[in-house]
Write an enzyme that holds these catalytic residues in place. Structure first.
Site, short mmCIF file in Angstrom:
data_model
loop_
_atom_site.label_atom_id
_atom_site.label_comp_id
_atom_site.label_asym_id
_atom_site.label_seq_id
_atom_site.Cartn_x
_atom_site.Cartn_y
_atom_site.Cartn_z
N SER A 1 -4.78 -0.11 -3.32
CA SER A 1 -5.22 1.24 -2.97
C SER A 1 -6.47 1.08 -2.12
O SER A 1 -7.38 0.33 -2.48
CB SER A 1 -5.50 2.06 -4.24
OG SER A 1 -5.58 3.42 -3.88
N GLU A 2 -6.50 1.77 -0.99
CA GLU A 2 -7.49 1.45 0.05
C GLU A 2 -8.93 1.80 -0.34
O GLU A 2 -9.86 1.40 0.34
CB GLU A 2 -7.11 2.09 1.39
CG GLU A 2 -7.07 3.61 1.42
CD GLU A 2 -5.69 4.16 1.10
OE1 GLU A 2 -4.90 3.46 0.46
OE2 GLU A 2 -5.42 5.32 1.50
N ASN A 3 -9.11 2.55 -1.44
CA ASN A 3 -10.49 2.79 -1.88
C ASN A 3 -11.08 1.58 -2.59
O ASN A 3 -12.26 1.60 -2.95
CB ASN A 3 -10.54 4.02 -2.79
CG ASN A 3 -9.68 3.86 -4.02
OD1 ASN A 3 -8.54 3.42 -3.93
ND2 ASN A 3 -10.21 4.21 -5.16
N SER B 1 -11.48 -3.85 1.95
CA SER B 1 -10.17 -3.25 1.75
C SER B 1 -9.44 -3.08 3.08
O SER B 1 -8.25 -3.41 3.21
CB SER B 1 -10.33 -1.89 1.06
OG SER B 1 -9.08 -1.29 0.86
N ASN C 1 0.86 -1.19 0.00
CA ASN C 1 0.00 0.00 0.00
C ASN C 1 0.89 1.24 0.00
O ASN C 1 1.75 1.38 0.89
CB ASN C 1 -0.93 0.01 1.22
CG ASN C 1 -1.84 1.23 1.23
OD1 ASN C 1 -1.39 2.35 1.45
ND2 ASN C 1 -3.12 1.02 0.98
#
Lengths: 219, 233
Positions: free
Chosen positions: A47-49, A89, A24
């Site tokens: 990607s944390e979205n 996520s 990340n």
């Protein structure tokens, strides 16, 4: 004294990315790391979205409003990519399935505390995913400049800004050095090319440990 | 089949009132319920509490509601793209509860799944944990966070059917699927509404049981916040 620029920091951090890692990347210098990862290893960027297997920016005219990264930039995906919801996520992050987190910081303390989300009265934009990332990741590398614009050290005895997480940072790569957080303070592992131990001592407010000849980074 | 379709956005939001708490899906402007935000502006309901990861930009998304002073409180993880938001927050007009992003998502999922609260390591030792119960598990400290309680969840999906089943596209899934079934009433707007039986049950992201109302959205703008591209060689 010469020091690394942001790309130099990113290039050094890229050496920490190992075959088989899910990684990340935060916004800023960490994003640049993707440009320097060896192409003979298999890794995936999260990607944390809600995407794993993030690729480069799209070609002009191929942008898709439904495919963005956590910086809200249009991106592409690579073969093997997947999309998922925000709870899943952060399950990947909290559950320590993501192998390496690289993020920026305003301050790091010698005990591994990190502050990177708020300057009271000045900047109150929110923590986004930073608190979840630092509280959960086993392997966190902070990418930052060693000092702020005023020349003050960002590697401190104690953070002065509101904390993002406590005792979580393990490794720091700055424009001057590679350091490890140990129970007794920051341990100097490598110097940037042309930077002396004395330069690093002067730029570090927190306890700094080193023994013998500190090797120069290989970039 | 239990039919969830309503005629349109007016029908879907007929019982929305002042002072309610809403969940709104989206990450930045990606996957926001554009039709329902526009309807909230038209109805003019006020004193709202809005749970949404971000607060839109000045002239789109939740920024439209902020401009009209319809929001009393925002619960978000990141609000950096909106000047009007910052102005209202600093002047004290707007109450803001900043919540770590993973905690925000889990507070939705917990509400959906019937958990009143959960422990998370996020925010331990920071100002987020002030006043909250903490507890050690296996040598690590955790903070007790409550599930959200909301009147409506407004979500946007790519495709949906008459039974309320939803499929999302790309990263527009984000908070939308976590919020389904996490409020008393979940309303979904979709880019393409199809008859029951047309979607493959194997491919459904959110089963219709979590959705009370569904309608075909119109005139999607799908604005891009940061258009980043590379040149062709």
């Amino acid at each position: 004294m010469t020091m690394l620029d942001k790309n130099g920091i990113a290039k050094r951090i890229a050496q920490e990315v190992k075959d088989g890692y899910y990684v990340n990347l935060g916004i800023g210098i960490p994003t640049l790391v993707a440009n320097f990862v060896r192409d003979d290893i298999e890794i995936e960027f999260q990607s944390e979205n809600g995407v794993l297997g993030m690729g480069p920016f799209p070609f002009e005219g191929e942008e898709d409003a439904d495919i963005i990264n956590a910086g809200k930039q249009t991106i592409t995906t690579l073969p093997g990519a997947s999309f998922f919801d925000s709870a899943t996520s952060f399950g990947m992050i909290r559950g320590q399935h993501v192998d390496l987190t690289i993020l920026g910081a305003m301050e790091v303390a010698q005990n591994g505390d990190i502050a990177n989300w708020k300057i009271p009265g000045k900047m109150v934009k929110g923590m986004g995913g930073a608190m979840d990332l630092v509280a959960s990741a086993e392997n966190i590398i902070v990418a930052m400049l060693h000092t702020n614009r005023a020349g003050d050290s960002k590697l401190l005895k104690e953070c002065t800004l509101p904390l993002t997480g406590v005792g979580c940072v393990k490794k720091i790569v700055t424009n001057l050095a590679v350091l490890e957080v140990t129970p007794r303070g920051f341990k100097l592992l490598e110097r940037a090319p042309g930077v002396s131990v004395a330069d690093i001592v002067n730029a570090t407010e927190g306890a700094l440990l080193f023994d013998g000849d500190v090797p120069e980074m290989k970039l | 089949m239990i039919r969830k379709t309503v005629s349109g956005v007016e029908d879907a939001m007929v019982d929305v009132q002042d002072g309610m708490t809403f969940m709104l899906g989206g990450f930045g402007l990606c996957g926001i319920p554009e039709n329902m935000i526009a309807q909230l502006v038209r109805i003019g309901v006020k004193n709202l509490t809005c749970i949404s990861n971000n607060a839109g930009v000045d002239d789109f998304g939740l920024g439209l509601l902020l401009k009209k002073h319809q929001i009393k409180k925002m619960i978000s993880s990141y609000v950096g793209e909106n000047e009007e938001f910052e102005r209202q927050m600093l002047s004290g007009e707007l109450d803001v509860e900043l919540t770590p992003q993973g905690t925000l998502a889990e507070k939705c999922r917990a509400a959906q799944a019937g958990f009143p609260a959960f422990y998370t390591p996020a925010g331990y030792g920071t100002e987020v944990a002030i006043g909250k119960e903490t507890r050690e598990f296996n040598g690590k400290m955790y903070v007790l966070e409550d599930a959200f309680r909301a009147d409506f969840a407004f979500v946007k999906a790519w495709k949906g059917d008459e039974a309320g089943n939803l499929i999302f596209k790309g990263t527009a899934r984000n908070f939308n699927s976590c919020m389904c079934g996490a409020a008393k009433i979940t309303v979904a707007e979709v880019e393409e509404l199809v008859p029951a039986g047309e979607l493959d049950p194997n491919q459904i992201h959110v089963p219709g049981i979590f959705v009370q109302r569904i309608f075909q959205g119109k005139n999607y703008e799908k604005r891009i916040e940061q258009r980043t591209v590379r040149k062709r060689n």
